[in-house]
Design an enzyme around this catalytic site. Structure first.
Site, PDB file in Angstrom:
ATOM      1  N   SER A   1      63.177  -2.203 -37.565  1.00  0.00           N
ATOM      2  CA  SER A   1      62.084  -1.376 -37.422  1.00  0.00           C
ATOM      3  C   SER A   1      61.009  -2.041 -38.670  1.00  0.00           C
ATOM      4  O   SER A   1      59.860  -2.327 -38.386  1.00  0.00           O
ATOM      5  CB  SER A   1      62.091   0.119 -37.697  1.00  0.00           C
ATOM      6  OG  SER A   1      62.893   0.501 -38.566  1.00  0.00           O
TER       7      SER A   1
ATOM      8  N   HIS B   1      69.678   1.173 -32.906  1.00  0.00           N
ATOM      9  CA  HIS B   1      68.884   1.303 -34.517  1.00  0.00           C
ATOM     10  C   HIS B   1      68.900   2.776 -34.463  1.00  0.00           C
ATOM     11  O   HIS B   1      69.639   3.627 -34.341  1.00  0.00           O
ATOM     12  CB  HIS B   1      67.749   0.481 -34.432  1.00  0.00           C
ATOM     13  CG  HIS B   1      66.916   0.352 -35.568  1.00  0.00           C
ATOM     14  ND1 HIS B   1      67.428   0.574 -36.846  1.00  0.00           N
ATOM     15  CD2 HIS B   1      65.756   0.048 -35.881  1.00  0.00           C
ATOM     16  CE1 HIS B   1      66.890   0.623 -37.913  1.00  0.00           C
ATOM     17  NE2 HIS B   1      65.413   0.090 -37.208  1.00  0.00           N
TER      18      HIS B   1
ATOM     19  N   ASP C   1      73.985   7.767 -39.304  1.00  0.00           N
ATOM     20  CA  ASP C   1      73.749   8.748 -38.133  1.00  0.00           C
ATOM     21  C   ASP C   1      74.668   9.615 -37.672  1.00  0.00           C
ATOM     22  O   ASP C   1      74.790  10.647 -36.792  1.00  0.00           O
ATOM     23  CB  ASP C   1      73.264   7.851 -36.887  1.00  0.00           C
ATOM     24  CG  ASP C   1      72.163   7.040 -37.069  1.00  0.00           C
ATOM     25  OD1 ASP C   1      70.967   7.721 -37.621  1.00  0.00           O
ATOM     26  OD2 ASP C   1      71.717   6.044 -36.777  1.00  0.00           O
TER      27      ASP C   1
HETATM   28  N1  HAX Z   1      82.458   1.127 -32.228  1.00  0.00           N
HETATM   29  C1  HAX Z   1      82.869  -0.074 -31.529  1.00  0.00           C
HETATM   30  N2  HAX Z   1      82.979  -1.314 -31.456  1.00  0.00           N
HETATM   31  C2  HAX Z   1      81.935  -1.550 -32.524  1.00  0.00           C
HETATM   32  C3  HAX Z   1      81.201  -0.562 -33.515  1.00  0.00           C
HETATM   33  C4  HAX Z   1      81.565   0.641 -33.264  1.00  0.00           C
HETATM   34  N3  HAX Z   1      81.244   1.668 -33.962  1.00  0.00           N
HETATM   35  N4  HAX Z   1      80.581  -1.104 -34.202  1.00  0.00           N
HETATM   36  C5  HAX Z   1      80.635  -2.585 -34.220  1.00  0.00           C
HETATM   37  N5  HAX Z   1      81.456  -2.819 -33.152  1.00  0.00           N
HETATM   38  C6  HAX Z   1      81.801  -4.006 -32.423  1.00  0.00           C
HETATM   39  C7  HAX Z   1      80.583  -4.774 -31.993  1.00  0.00           C
HETATM   40  O1  HAX Z   1      80.376  -4.153 -30.783  1.00  0.00           O
HETATM   41  C8  HAX Z   1      81.075  -6.045 -32.043  1.00  0.00           C
HETATM   42  O2  HAX Z   1      81.886  -6.247 -30.751  1.00  0.00           O
HETATM   43  P1  HAX Z   1      81.781  -7.435 -29.677  1.00  0.00           P
HETATM   44  O3  HAX Z   1      82.080  -8.684 -30.839  1.00  0.00           O
HETATM   45  O4  HAX Z   1      82.451  -7.318 -28.695  1.00  0.00           O
HETATM   46  O5  HAX Z   1      79.979  -7.618 -29.351  1.00  0.00           O
HETATM   47  C9  HAX Z   1      81.858  -6.334 -33.002  1.00  0.00           C
HETATM   48  O6  HAX Z   1      82.507  -4.872 -33.450  1.00  0.00           O
HETATM   49  C10 HAX Z   1      81.087  -6.977 -34.237  1.00  0.00           C
HETATM   50  O7  HAX Z   1      80.122  -6.096 -34.563  1.00  0.00           O
HETATM   51  P2  HAX Z   1      79.597  -6.174 -36.057  1.00  0.00           P
HETATM   52  O8  HAX Z   1      79.329  -7.374 -36.535  1.00  0.00           O
HETATM   53  O9  HAX Z   1      80.608  -5.274 -37.087  1.00  0.00           O
HETATM   54  O10 HAX Z   1      78.423  -4.928 -35.951  1.00  0.00           O
HETATM   55  P3  HAX Z   1      76.851  -5.798 -35.803  1.00  0.00           P
HETATM   56  O11 HAX Z   1      76.162  -6.238 -36.948  1.00  0.00           O
HETATM   57  O12 HAX Z   1      76.722  -6.441 -34.398  1.00  0.00           O
HETATM   58  O13 HAX Z   1      76.217  -4.405 -35.105  1.00  0.00           O
HETATM   59  C11 HAX Z   1      75.928  -2.027 -35.070  1.00  0.00           C
HETATM   60  C12 HAX Z   1      75.873  -3.333 -36.063  1.00  0.00           C
HETATM   61  C13 HAX Z   1      75.385  -0.745 -36.047  1.00  0.00           C
HETATM   62  C14 HAX Z   1      74.639  -2.264 -33.931  1.00  0.00           C
HETATM   63  C15 HAX Z   1      77.123  -1.456 -34.361  1.00  0.00           C
HETATM   64  O14 HAX Z   1      78.243  -1.271 -35.648  1.00  0.00           O
HETATM   65  C16 HAX Z   1      77.283  -0.305 -33.613  1.00  0.00           C
HETATM   66  O15 HAX Z   1      77.021  -0.669 -32.487  1.00  0.00           O
HETATM   67  N6  HAX Z   1      77.552   0.833 -34.138  1.00  0.00           N
HETATM   68  C17 HAX Z   1      77.397   1.933 -33.232  1.00  0.00           C
HETATM   69  C18 HAX Z   1      76.130   2.586 -33.058  1.00  0.00           C
HETATM   70  C19 HAX Z   1      75.441   2.988 -34.174  1.00  0.00           C
HETATM   71  O16 HAX Z   1      75.912   3.721 -34.949  1.00  0.00           O
HETATM   72  N7  HAX Z   1      74.191   2.651 -34.621  1.00  0.00           N
HETATM   73  C20 HAX Z   1      73.727   2.943 -35.902  1.00  0.00           C
HETATM   74  C21 HAX Z   1      73.601   2.163 -37.009  1.00  0.00           C
HETATM   75  C22 HAX Z   1      72.486   2.762 -38.136  1.00  0.00           C
HETATM   76  C23 HAX Z   1      71.043   2.437 -37.798  1.00  0.00           C
HETATM   77  O17 HAX Z   1      70.667   1.466 -37.885  1.00  0.00           O
HETATM   78  N8  HAX Z   1      70.425   3.497 -37.610  1.00  0.00           N
HETATM   79  O18 HAX Z   1      69.161   3.284 -37.396  1.00  0.00           O
END
Ligand code: HAX
Length: 419
Positions: free
Chosen positions: A229, A259, A360
């Site tokens: 954002s 996000h 969150d």
């Molecule tokens: N549950 C399961 N798997 C997860 C995970 C979770 N909570 N968090 C990360 N992973 C997985 C990813 O999907 C990724 O898998 P692939 O290799 O198969 O694609 C792997 O672990 C590596 O990811 P990462 O490098 O640890 O995480 P990213 O930086 O790519 O993504 C996210 C960060 C927040 C998007 C991710 O942790 C996620 O999807 N979390 C769940 C959704 C969530 O809570 N989002 C809110 C984030 C806070 C925010 O910004 N709020 O605005």
């Protein structure tokens, strides 16, 4: 008062930055690997942000203050801190509150636009449409068209920013009442602070809910410059688009499920747990439930983060609030159990780089407890708060003369031939 203090500080900051660029302009602060170029530029240091920094092991640090030290301050105080780098005295807080109160108006066309939208529109779509529509009244655009020197445009960015921050809670509360058939809009109450007034206009009059809103709108205010954002807003603003268009652009990014929209997903997940077990499950049952979800290729909402490698201090602040104010509530108890169960499960799965809860994971359960149960509205709350950080960053970038954003992209062919 705010503009005067900022003018003095901006003179100093400009000199400091000119000297840094002069003396260190050729130093290297980052290098980019091919994986990073394909991987969302994760970890690439390619922009500056003065308002806050996110430390992997300490979380959000606002102008040098770790969040845990200042989570008690009000949104008005944090807005002042983001902008000026200092905690305000009571005169400065009054000044900001008065500026917000004096601008408590939303043009009639905004309500007409919102009323004409499909009844099932997502509240985030309604919010960003409303904000975008107000561009027609942008003082920044007027001043730009009048030929105001670039060095002075920050003042009109701030002016539009104050207009926007005064209007957003009114628009957001109006959307809530319209979208969920809560009855007529409730007029602002000038005796209340920014967050308290927002709670009042939602129609939730519980004093503890007002306290929760003060905490909520403070905690979500900023998260440095590279998140979706902030980065989207600042990129749009760097083209000298108006603050209205720029904030709307960033909030459209916040509306993505990875996000800001994650907060609606999080509560949905907790409610699914409750629905499945009909009660607070044992840790063992909860663990199996989480594994099932992971084995079906789904993420655990509220856990993981692109930068953080520790429990998010914003999560901890919400948990503290819940422990102080919430009694005998299954939903909050499930959130507490998840905090015990999910990190070891994610560690065992070995994919997520950060197994800890993010902001969150807890907030939705608190909103739900006070009767704000429409979870696809939650990202609107996040947006009200995050607008403060986005606007503060935008004012500073304009004041520092940061030019239009334009990184260089390369093709896969180029990578194959040149690396
Ligand atoms: N549950 C399961 N798997 C997860 C995970 C979770 N909570 N968090 C990360 N992973 C997985 C990813 O999907 C990724 O898998 P692939 O290799 O198969 O694609 C792997 O672990 C590596 O990811 P990462 O490098 O640890 O995480 P990213 O930086 O790519 O993504 C996210 C960060 C927040 C998007 C991710 O942790 C996620 O999807 N979390 C769940 C959704 C969530 O809570 N989002 C809110 C984030 C806070 C925010 O910004 N709020 O605005």
């Amino acid at each position: 008062m705010l503009q005067k203090i900022l003018s003095e500080k901006i003179n100093i900051w400009q000199k400091e930055i000119h000297s840094v660029i002069k003396n260190k302009g050729q130093k290297v602060i980052s290098e980019v690997t091919v994986s990073q170029a394909y991987g969302g530029m994760r970890g690439v240091k390619g922009l500056t942000c003065e308002t806050s920094a996110v430390s992997a092991d300490r979380g959000l640090i606002i102008r040098g203050y770790p969040l845990t030290d200042i989570s008690h301050i009000s949104p008005e105080e944090v807005f002042y801190l983001l902008l000026t780098g200092e905690l305000p005295d009571s005169d400065a807080v009054n000044d900001i509150q008065n500026q917000f109160k004096n601008n408590q108006k939303v043009p009639e066309y905004v309500w007409k636009i919102l009323e004409s939208m499909p009844k099932n529109s997502h509240p985030m779509t309604m919010l960003t449409t409303a904000i975008q529509s107000m561009q027609v009244d942008s003082i920044f655009v007027k001043k730009y068209n009048d030929g105001t020197p670039k060095t002075d445009l920050w003042k009109w960015t701030l002016d539009d920013g104050i207009t926007l921050l005064s209007a957003i809670p009114i628009i957001a509360a109006g959307i809530y009442r319209m979208r969920y058939n809560k009855g007529d809009r409730i007029e602002p109450d000038k005796t209340l602070d920014w967050a308290g007034n927002f709670a009042h206009m939602l129609g939730i009059q519980d004093e503890d809910f007002k306290k929760l809103m003060r905490l909520y709108l403070m905690l979500h205010c900023d998260h440095e410059g590279g998140n979706v954002s902030a980065f989207s807003s600042l990129t749009v603003a760097s083209a000298l688009s108006s603050p209205f268009l720029s904030v709307a652009a960033g909030l459209n990014g916040l509306a993505g499920p990875l996000h800001g929209l994650a907060n609606q997903e999080c509560l949905k997940f907790v409610l699914d747990v409750k629905d499945h077990f009909k009660t607070v499950p044992s840790d063992e049952d909860l663990k199996d439930f989480c594994w099932d979800r992971l084995n079906n290729g789904r993420v655990i909402p509220g856990y993981g983060h692109a930068v953080l490698r520790c429990p998010d201090p914003r999560f901890s602040a919400f948990m503290d609030f819940g422990e102080n104010y919430i009694r005998n509530d299954d939903i909050f108890s499930i959130v507490q159990s998840l905090f015990k169960v999910v990190p070891p499960v994610l560690l065992e799965q070995g994919k997520a780089k950060n197994p800890w809860p993010n902001v969150d994971a807890a907030s939705g359960s608190l909103l739900y407890y006070y009767g704000l149960k429409e979870f696809n509205y939650y990202t609107v709350l996040f947006s009200i708060s995050r607008s403060m950080g986005i606007i503060a960053q935008m004012v500073i970038n304009r004041a520092m003369g940061i030019p239009i954003t334009r990184p260089k992209s390369v093709t896969t062919e180029w990578i194959k031939n040149n690396t």
